[in-house]
Design a protein around this motif. Structure first.
Motif, mmCIF file in Angstrom:
data_model
loop_
_atom_site.group_PDB
_atom_site.id
_atom_site.type_symbol
_atom_site.label_atom_id
_atom_site.label_comp_id
_atom_site.label_asym_id
_atom_site.label_seq_id
_atom_site.Cartn_x
_atom_site.Cartn_y
_atom_site.Cartn_z
ATOM 1 N N ARG A 39 0.834 -1.212 0.000
ATOM 2 C CA ARG A 39 0.000 0.000 0.000
ATOM 3 C C ARG A 39 0.867 1.259 0.000
ATOM 4 O O ARG A 39 0.559 2.242 -0.683
ATOM 5 C CB ARG A 39 -0.930 -0.002 1.213
ATOM 6 C CG ARG A 39 -1.995 -1.092 1.181
ATOM 7 C CD ARG A 39 -3.070 -0.848 2.205
ATOM 8 N NE ARG A 39 -3.750 0.431 1.972
ATOM 9 C CZ ARG A 39 -4.761 0.891 2.707
ATOM 10 N NH1 ARG A 39 -5.197 0.169 3.734
ATOM 11 N NH2 ARG A 39 -5.313 2.042 2.443
ATOM 12 N N ARG A 40 1.953 1.239 0.756
ATOM 13 C CA ARG A 40 2.828 2.413 0.783
ATOM 14 C C ARG A 40 3.557 2.594 -0.539
ATOM 15 O O ARG A 40 3.762 3.723 -1.003
ATOM 16 C CB ARG A 40 3.829 2.298 1.934
ATOM 17 C CG ARG A 40 3.192 2.571 3.286
ATOM 18 C CD ARG A 40 4.171 2.479 4.436
ATOM 19 N NE ARG A 40 5.267 3.446 4.368
ATOM 20 C CZ ARG A 40 5.157 4.744 4.632
ATOM 21 N NH1 ARG A 40 3.970 5.251 4.959
ATOM 22 N NH2 ARG A 40 6.195 5.539 4.575
ATOM 23 N N VAL A 41 3.964 1.479 -1.147
ATOM 24 C CA VAL A 41 4.632 1.552 -2.445
ATOM 25 C C VAL A 41 3.714 2.161 -3.491
ATOM 26 O O VAL A 41 4.137 2.978 -4.328
ATOM 27 C CB VAL A 41 5.093 0.148 -2.888
ATOM 28 C CG1 VAL A 41 5.462 0.140 -4.365
ATOM 29 C CG2 VAL A 41 6.284 -0.303 -2.054
ATOM 30 N N GLY A 45 3.606 9.255 -5.301
ATOM 31 C CA GLY A 45 4.853 9.897 -4.902
ATOM 32 C C GLY A 45 5.675 9.132 -3.882
ATOM 33 O O GLY A 45 6.547 9.711 -3.235
ATOM 34 N N SER A 46 5.442 7.835 -3.747
ATOM 35 C CA SER A 46 6.173 7.063 -2.739
ATOM 36 C C SER A 46 7.661 6.961 -3.074
ATOM 37 O O SER A 46 8.505 6.901 -2.179
ATOM 38 C CB SER A 46 5.581 5.651 -2.600
ATOM 39 O OG SER A 46 5.933 4.840 -3.708
ATOM 40 N N ARG A 118 19.900 4.280 -1.127
ATOM 41 C CA ARG A 118 18.925 5.112 -0.417
ATOM 42 C C ARG A 118 19.512 5.567 0.914
ATOM 43 O O ARG A 118 20.298 4.868 1.542
ATOM 44 C CB ARG A 118 17.633 4.335 -0.166
ATOM 45 C CG ARG A 118 16.837 4.015 -1.420
ATOM 46 C CD ARG A 118 15.534 3.317 -1.067
ATOM 47 N NE ARG A 118 14.752 3.004 -2.246
ATOM 48 C CZ ARG A 118 13.926 3.825 -2.846
ATOM 49 N NH1 ARG A 118 13.772 5.052 -2.362
ATOM 50 N NH2 ARG A 118 13.244 3.458 -3.919
ATOM 51 N N GLY A 119 19.089 6.720 1.369
ATOM 52 C CA GLY A 119 19.528 7.200 2.668
ATOM 53 C C GLY A 119 18.949 6.349 3.790
ATOM 54 O O GLY A 119 17.858 5.783 3.665
ATOM 55 N N PHE A 120 19.675 6.280 4.898
ATOM 56 C CA PHE A 120 19.239 5.461 6.026
ATOM 57 C C PHE A 120 17.848 5.855 6.499
ATOM 58 O O PHE A 120 16.973 4.998 6.697
ATOM 59 C CB PHE A 120 20.253 5.598 7.166
ATOM 60 C CG PHE A 120 19.838 4.938 8.447
ATOM 61 C CD1 PHE A 120 19.826 3.558 8.568
ATOM 62 C CD2 PHE A 120 19.446 5.710 9.540
ATOM 63 C CE1 PHE A 120 19.443 2.945 9.747
ATOM 64 C CE2 PHE A 120 19.060 5.101 10.724
ATOM 65 C CZ PHE A 120 19.064 3.727 10.830
ATOM 66 N N PHE A 121 17.607 7.140 6.693
ATOM 67 C CA PHE A 121 16.313 7.569 7.217
ATOM 68 C C PHE A 121 15.198 7.468 6.177
ATOM 69 O O PHE A 121 14.025 7.354 6.539
ATOM 70 C CB PHE A 121 16.394 8.983 7.796
ATOM 71 C CG PHE A 121 17.111 9.037 9.112
ATOM 72 C CD1 PHE A 121 16.544 8.492 10.246
ATOM 73 C CD2 PHE A 121 18.375 9.603 9.208
ATOM 74 C CE1 PHE A 121 17.206 8.534 11.465
ATOM 75 C CE2 PHE A 121 19.050 9.649 10.420
ATOM 76 C CZ PHE A 121 18.469 9.110 11.553
ATOM 77 N N ALA A 122 15.554 7.491 4.901
ATOM 78 C CA ALA A 122 14.542 7.244 3.875
ATOM 79 C C ALA A 122 14.002 5.827 4.009
ATOM 80 O O ALA A 122 12.794 5.574 3.820
ATOM 81 C CB ALA A 122 15.133 7.455 2.486
ATOM 82 N N VAL A 123 14.883 4.891 4.366
ATOM 83 C CA VAL A 123 14.464 3.500 4.550
ATOM 84 C C VAL A 123 13.683 3.347 5.846
ATOM 85 O O VAL A 123 12.615 2.723 5.877
ATOM 86 C CB VAL A 123 15.688 2.552 4.538
ATOM 87 C CG1 VAL A 123 15.244 1.109 4.747
ATOM 88 C CG2 VAL A 123 16.450 2.688 3.225
ATOM 89 N N ARG A 194 0.543 11.386 5.053
ATOM 90 C CA ARG A 194 0.856 12.611 4.313
ATOM 91 C C ARG A 194 2.366 12.715 4.160
ATOM 92 O O ARG A 194 3.120 12.182 4.980
ATOM 93 C CB ARG A 194 0.326 13.830 5.068
ATOM 94 C CG ARG A 194 -1.187 13.903 5.162
ATOM 95 C CD ARG A 194 -1.609 15.036 6.070
ATOM 96 N NE ARG A 194 -1.017 16.316 5.666
ATOM 97 C CZ ARG A 194 -1.078 17.432 6.394
ATOM 98 N NH1 ARG A 194 -1.674 17.421 7.584
ATOM 99 N NH2 ARG A 194 -0.536 18.541 5.948
ATOM 100 N N PRO A 195 2.832 13.402 3.128
ATOM 101 C CA PRO A 195 4.285 13.573 2.973
ATOM 102 C C PRO A 195 4.890 14.265 4.190
ATOM 103 O O PRO A 195 4.360 15.274 4.674
ATOM 104 C CB PRO A 195 4.391 14.452 1.718
ATOM 105 C CG PRO A 195 3.127 14.199 0.968
ATOM 106 C CD PRO A 195 2.069 13.995 2.008
#
Length: 263
Positions: A39-41, A45-46, A118-123, A194-195
């Motif tokens: 669902r998140r994928v 804009g995910s 990918r950045g650590f916090f993005a993951v 939300r973003p």
């Protein structure tokens, strides 16, 4: 006064192979993470692809299991496992630590981020909303096993657990399932819908889990081999939650400072 239903911890016996409810709860948690991850994928804009999700869930599952087991041996019974090292791999005998599992998942996120650029916090921001359903399933597994029961109580729903004496106790496994599972899921899932700035979702998860775990521990009986670690009321679970609370506050402060234009 209620009595624990004394559910057989083995859900299915196939010859020498015993399939336990606790293991099924882990599978249920990973399956829920997969479904929620889809669902998140698919959200607009995910920035994530479905084919990335399988690897991420694999990394996370491995980190949760290995970290959870090692965390339990180091945080709760280090002397015993140092003298019985072969027992460390006997996870089916019980003994998993969420805080150790979290560290394992963080290492897995870092490794996955290095692999994919990918950045650590993005993951971690992507993973955080997928975790609470696994915690919910795990606490239900604790209840089925009749383990990690609560403190003695006189509330009408107090429950007598086999092996815990004749006095009714808080069904703290269900309390924690509701707090760390259901309520935490609502908080983090709604917030992440939300973003949000990078680190914000991770910060909300750490702060919320730390607070909810700290609260839930007041109804839970401390492990007999540890007892209270300080002040005659602080449990090991609460002590391990304090760094999470602090980390959540720091991350959200950094997000706010960055958003306000601080250098």
């Amino acid at each position: 006064m209620l009595h624990h239903p004394a559910i057989d911890p083995i859900a299915l016996q196939l010859g020498p192979l015993a399939i336990r409810w606790y293991g099924l709860m882990y599978l249920l948690g990973f399956a829920a993470a997969w479904w929620l991850g889809r669902r998140r994928v698919n959200a607009p804009g995910s920035g994530w692809r479905v084919d990335e999700l399988g690897d991420l869930i694999f990394y996370g599952a491995l980190g949760a299991v290995v970290g959870g087991r090692l965390g339990y041996t180091l945080f709760y019974q280090p002397a015993y496992y140092l003298s019985h090292p072969l027992a460390i791999v006997q996870a089916w005998q019980g003994g998993m630590s969420f805080h150790g599992g979290l560290l394992g998942v963080l290492v897995a996120c870092w490794l996955y981020g290095r692999k994919t650029g990918r950045g650590f916090f993005a993951v971690t921001d992507f993973v955080a909303p997928l975790v609470p359903t696994g915690l919910l399933a795990g606490r239900l597994g604790n209840f089925i096993n009749g383990e990690l029961w609560g403190r003695v109580t006189d509330v009408p729903w107090g429950m007598v657990f086999q092996g815990a004496g004749e006095l009714p106790r808080h069904p703290s496994q269900l309390y924690q399932a509701g707090l760390e599972g259901a309520l935490l899921f609502v908080i983090v899932w709604v917030y992440s819908a939300r973003p949000r700035p990078t680190m914000a979702v991770s910060g909300v998860f750490l702060l919320s889990y730390g607070a909810l775990r700290f609260i839930g521990e007041f109804a839970r009986q401390p492990d007999a081999f540890i007892g209270f670690v300080a002040f005659d009321w602080l449990t090991m679970g609460q002590l391990l939650s304090l760094p999470m609370l602090a980390a959540g506050v720091v991350l959200l402060a950094l997000v706010r400072r960055r958003g306000s234009g601080g250098s």
